[in-house]
Write a protein that holds these residues in place. Structure first.
Motif: not given
Length: 110
Positions: A6-14, A19-24
């Protein structure tokens, strides 16, 4: 999906969106939505989030937009004005003798 995936998905999407979205951020958004849902109590939200103290949940998530507060106050004031226009129920309609109420409220006997 595990945490790292999931962190990898966020890194690619950001990176793609700039953007700078996080799971938090997702957790916070979900908590705000839950705290505004009338079907859930603040205690429910506290339990879901795993907060030890209700105050923690309240301090962070009992945030209202100014427009919502203003709209509720306007609705309250309009309702209060409407109630004030209505005639007060008569003693007879409430099932009491007017003379009894006069004695009770210090008006003497009529």
């Amino acid at each position: 999906m595990n945490y790292e995936a999931l962190r990898a998905v966020f890194r690619r999407t950001n990176a793609l969106l700039g953007t700078d979205w996080s799971m938090h951020d997702l957790r916070h958004t979900a908590a705000l939505r839950m705290s505004r849902d009338k079907r859930l109590t603040l205690r429910d939200v506290q339990t879901i989030l795993g907060h030890a103290h209700l105050g923690t949940t309240a301090d962070v998530y009992l945030v209202e937009e100014e427009e919502q507060v203003i709209a509720r106050v306007q609705e309250y004031l309009a309702d209060r004005e409407e109630r004030a226009k209505r005639p007060a129920p008569s003693a007879a309609a409430a099932g009491y003798e007017a003379s009894d109420l006069a004695v009770l409220f210090g008006g003497g006997q009529s």
